[in-house]
Write a protein that holds these residues in place. Structure first.
Motif, PDB file in Angstrom:
ATOM      1  N   ASP A  11     -47.391 -14.774  75.664  1.00 15.56           N
ATOM      2  CA  ASP A  11     -46.025 -13.415  75.240  1.00 15.56           C
ATOM      3  C   ASP A  11     -46.808 -11.810  74.244  1.00 15.56           C
ATOM      4  O   ASP A  11     -45.470 -11.050  73.992  1.00 15.56           O
ATOM      5  N   ILE A  12     -47.902 -12.043  74.372  1.00 12.57           N
ATOM      6  CA  ILE A  12     -48.405 -10.615  74.126  1.00 12.57           C
ATOM      7  C   ILE A  12     -47.659  -9.659  74.104  1.00 12.57           C
ATOM      8  O   ILE A  12     -47.458  -8.400  73.760  1.00 12.57           O
ATOM      9  N   LYS A  13     -47.490  -9.163  75.858  1.00 12.48           N
ATOM     10  CA  LYS A  13     -46.745  -8.258  75.827  1.00 12.48           C
ATOM     11  C   LYS A  13     -45.389  -7.901  75.870  1.00 12.48           C
ATOM     12  O   LYS A  13     -45.007  -6.930  74.627  1.00 12.48           O
ATOM     13  N   GLU A  14     -44.102  -8.530  75.918  1.00 17.48           N
ATOM     14  CA  GLU A  14     -43.113  -8.520  74.510  1.00 17.48           C
ATOM     15  C   GLU A  14     -43.975  -8.394  73.192  1.00 17.48           C
ATOM     16  O   GLU A  14     -42.513  -7.603  72.607  1.00 17.48           O
ATOM     17  N   VAL A  15     -44.592  -9.129  73.116  1.00 19.18           N
ATOM     18  CA  VAL A  15     -44.361  -9.419  71.084  1.00 19.18           C
ATOM     19  C   VAL A  15     -44.678  -8.128  71.017  1.00 19.18           C
ATOM     20  O   VAL A  15     -44.550  -7.463  69.444  1.00 19.18           O
ATOM     21  N   ASN A  16     -45.955  -7.559  71.783  1.00 18.95           N
ATOM     22  CA  ASN A  16     -46.381  -6.315  71.097  1.00 18.95           C
ATOM     23  C   ASN A  16     -45.082  -4.899  71.591  1.00 18.95           C
ATOM     24  O   ASN A  16     -45.126  -4.093  70.982  1.00 18.95           O
ATOM     25  N   ALA A  17     -44.764  -4.818  71.783  1.00 20.02           N
ATOM     26  CA  ALA A  17     -42.896  -4.310  72.830  1.00 20.02           C
ATOM     27  C   ALA A  17     -41.962  -4.099  71.002  1.00 20.02           C
ATOM     28  O   ALA A  17     -42.407  -2.923  70.710  1.00 20.02           O
ATOM     29  N   VAL A  18     -42.436  -5.172  70.797  1.00 20.65           N
ATOM     30  CA  VAL A  18     -41.555  -5.418  69.567  1.00 20.65           C
ATOM     31  C   VAL A  18     -42.225  -4.605  68.378  1.00 20.65           C
ATOM     32  O   VAL A  18     -41.596  -3.061  67.778  1.00 20.65           O
ATOM     33  N   TRP A  19     -43.360  -4.923  68.254  1.00 18.44           N
ATOM     34  CA  TRP A  19     -44.171  -4.491  67.016  1.00 18.44           C
ATOM     35  C   TRP A  19     -44.606  -3.374  67.110  1.00 18.44           C
ATOM     36  O   TRP A  19     -43.790  -1.987  65.908  1.00 18.44           O
ATOM     37  N   ASN A  20     -44.599  -2.644  68.395  1.00 22.72           N
ATOM     38  CA  ASN A  20     -45.296  -1.273  68.875  1.00 22.72           C
ATOM     39  C   ASN A  20     -43.862  -0.222  68.332  1.00 22.72           C
ATOM     40  O   ASN A  20     -44.064   0.753  68.361  1.00 22.72           O
ATOM     41  N   LYS A  21     -42.873  -1.098  68.936  1.00 22.70           N
ATOM     42  CA  LYS A  21     -41.469   0.093  69.196  1.00 22.70           C
ATOM     43  C   LYS A  21     -41.945   0.875  67.253  1.00 22.70           C
ATOM     44  O   LYS A  21     -41.504   1.783  67.176  1.00 22.70           O
ATOM     45  N   VAL A  22     -41.380  -0.180  66.364  1.00 20.53           N
ATOM     46  CA  VAL A  22     -41.309  -0.615  65.052  1.00 20.53           C
ATOM     47  C   VAL A  22     -42.189   1.460  64.434  1.00 20.53           C
ATOM     48  O   VAL A  22     -42.590   1.987  63.518  1.00 20.53           O
ATOM     49  N   VAL A  23     -43.609   0.190  64.934  1.00 19.43           N
ATOM     50  CA  VAL A  23     -44.848   1.733  64.702  1.00 19.43           C
ATOM     51  C   VAL A  23     -44.127   2.941  65.136  1.00 19.43           C
ATOM     52  O   VAL A  23     -44.547   3.607  64.574  1.00 19.43           O
ATOM     53  N   GLU A  24     -44.271   3.168  66.052  1.00 22.32           N
ATOM     54  CA  GLU A  24     -43.957   4.115  66.907  1.00 22.32           C
ATOM     55  C   GLU A  24     -42.796   5.601  65.860  1.00 22.32           C
ATOM     56  O   GLU A  24     -43.038   6.597  66.578  1.00 22.32           O
ATOM     57  N   ASP A  25     -41.800   4.233  66.376  1.00 26.72           N
ATOM     58  CA  ASP A  25     -40.453   4.727  65.517  1.00 26.72           C
ATOM     59  C   ASP A  25     -40.826   5.590  63.996  1.00 26.72           C
ATOM     60  O   ASP A  25     -40.806   6.227  63.429  1.00 26.72           O
ATOM     61  N   THR A  50     -48.386 -16.099  63.173  1.00 28.71           N
ATOM     62  CA  THR A  50     -47.197 -14.529  63.109  1.00 28.71           C
ATOM     63  C   THR A  50     -45.563 -15.391  63.804  1.00 28.71           C
ATOM     64  O   THR A  50     -46.651 -17.010  64.806  1.00 28.71           O
ATOM     65  N   GLY A  51     -44.793 -15.814  63.072  1.00 28.34           N
ATOM     66  CA  GLY A  51     -43.968 -16.177  64.212  1.00 28.34           C
ATOM     67  C   GLY A  51     -42.918 -15.260  64.926  1.00 28.34           C
ATOM     68  O   GLY A  51     -43.141 -14.205  64.493  1.00 28.34           O
ATOM     69  N   VAL A  52     -42.408 -15.902  66.167  1.00 29.26           N
ATOM     70  CA  VAL A  52     -41.689 -14.913  66.965  1.00 29.26           C
ATOM     71  C   VAL A  52     -40.381 -15.895  67.441  1.00 29.26           C
ATOM     72  O   VAL A  52     -40.510 -16.756  67.619  1.00 29.26           O
ATOM     73  N   ALA A  53     -39.778 -14.968  67.339  1.00 28.46           N
ATOM     74  CA  ALA A  53     -38.260 -15.026  67.609  1.00 28.46           C
ATOM     75  C   ALA A  53     -37.781 -14.809  69.302  1.00 28.46           C
ATOM     76  O   ALA A  53     -38.092 -13.878  69.442  1.00 28.46           O
ATOM     77  N   TYR A  54     -37.314 -16.210  69.575  1.00 26.45           N
ATOM     78  CA  TYR A  54     -36.222 -15.975  71.306  1.00 26.45           C
ATOM     79  C   TYR A  54     -34.875 -16.332  71.297  1.00 26.45           C
ATOM     80  O   TYR A  54     -34.571 -17.567  70.585  1.00 26.45           O
ATOM     81  N   ASP A  55     -34.616 -16.368  72.687  1.00 24.46           N
ATOM     82  CA  ASP A  55     -33.365 -15.739  72.818  1.00 24.46           C
ATOM     83  C   ASP A  55     -33.768 -18.216  73.639  1.00 24.46           C
ATOM     84  O   ASP A  55     -34.847 -17.598  74.874  1.00 24.46           O
ATOM     85  N   THR A  56     -33.065 -18.654  73.341  1.00 21.35           N
ATOM     86  CA  THR A  56     -33.460 -20.012  73.895  1.00 21.35           C
ATOM     87  C   THR A  56     -32.654 -19.963  75.784  1.00 21.35           C
ATOM     88  O   THR A  56     -33.527 -20.198  76.489  1.00 21.35           O
ATOM     89  N   GLU A  57     -31.520 -18.972  75.754  1.00 22.69           N
ATOM     90  CA  GLU A  57     -31.324 -19.383  77.068  1.00 22.69           C
ATOM     91  C   GLU A  57     -31.672 -18.206  77.703  1.00 22.69           C
ATOM     92  O   GLU A  57     -31.900 -18.311  78.961  1.00 22.69           O
ATOM     93  N   THR A  58     -32.446 -17.230  77.386  1.00 23.79           N
ATOM     94  CA  THR A  58     -32.726 -16.597  78.000  1.00 23.79           C
ATOM     95  C   THR A  58     -34.745 -16.378  78.478  1.00 23.79           C
ATOM     96  O   THR A  58     -35.521 -15.295  78.616  1.00 23.79           O
ATOM     97  N   ASN A  59     -35.506 -17.088  77.292  1.00 17.54           N
ATOM     98  CA  ASN A  59     -36.496 -16.562  76.781  1.00 17.54           C
ATOM     99  C   ASN A  59     -36.977 -15.137  76.580  1.00 17.54           C
ATOM    100  O   ASN A  59     -38.015 -15.003  76.301  1.00 17.54           O
ATOM    101  N   GLU A  60     -35.899 -14.029  76.014  1.00 14.21           N
ATOM    102  CA  GLU A  60     -36.746 -12.902  75.514  1.00 14.21           C
ATOM    103  C   GLU A  60     -36.719 -13.396  73.786  1.00 14.21           C
ATOM    104  O   GLU A  60     -36.316 -14.076  72.961  1.00 14.21           O
ATOM    105  N   ILE A  61     -38.205 -12.517  73.819  1.00 20.25           N
ATOM    106  CA  ILE A  61     -38.407 -12.022  72.614  1.00 20.25           C
ATOM    107  C   ILE A  61     -37.956 -11.597  72.376  1.00 20.25           C
ATOM    108  O   ILE A  61     -37.347  -9.901  72.609  1.00 20.25           O
ATOM    109  N   VAL A  62     -37.538 -11.475  70.563  1.00 20.06           N
ATOM    110  CA  VAL A  62     -36.056 -10.263  70.232  1.00 20.06           C
ATOM    111  C   VAL A  62     -36.746 -10.198  68.650  1.00 20.06           C
ATOM    112  O   VAL A  62     -36.365  -9.733  67.837  1.00 20.06           O
TER     113      VAL A  62
END
Length: 162
Positions: A11-25, A50-62
């Motif tokens: 999941d690293i690409k999606e997890v990094n994307a969520v985390w890094n967006k907050v960092v970049e902001d 490290t907990g990862v929240a995801y949508d069970t229907e789409t598997n999108e990491i949120v």
């Protein structure tokens, strides 16, 4: 439906994307430089949990959160957590889910107190959520956070006995 699972390298690409967006902001985390894939794996695997929240229907990491001891030795029963919700998914209740999950995981990992070290004073949504979830603010530390634009603002540490 949103569920939370433990971090998996896949999941690293999606997890990094969520985390890094907050960092970049530059308005919530003290970290200034986003993680590359290798750094992200080392960081997220290096936490107590490290907990990862995801949508069970789409598997999108949120969303994602980290947990680790705040101190060592006689105060190692206090954990610190940080939370990130995917841009575009804020205001949908994901924060409540990951904060609640972090409280459960903290207890499972033997922590007695959950502490949030640096809640930015302008983050009114987080402040309201933490109040609803029973966390106690410890007072403001003036000009303790430097925003990306160079301006300083207060932080309001919080805690809850588990």
């Amino acid at each position: 439906m949103i569920k939370v699972k433990g971090f998996d390298r896949a999941d690293i690409k999606e997890v990094n994307a969520v985390w890094n967006k907050v960092v970049e902001d530059g308005r919530a985390f003290p970290q200034e430089i986003p993680f590359n894939e290798e750094q992200g794996i080392a960081f997220f695997e290096g936490q107590t949990y490290t907990g990862v929240a995801y949508d069970t229907e789409t598997n999108e990491i949120v969303g994602v959160y980290i947990m680790h001891p705040t101190f060592v030795g006689r105060c190692s029963h206090i954990c610190n957590t940080s939370y990130a919700v995917k841009d575009g998914k804020r205001g949908l209740g994901i924060g409540k889910i990951i904060v609640g999950d972090s409280m459960e995981k903290a207890r499972e990992n033997g922590f007695k107190i959950l502490q949030l070290n640096a809640v930015i004073a302008s983050n009114t949504a987080a402040l309201a959520l933490y109040r609803k979830m029973g966390l106690t603010p410890l007072g403001a530390i003036k000009d303790a956070f430097r925003n990306k634009d160079g301006e300083y603002e207060d932080i309001i540490p919080h805690y809850i006995n588990l």
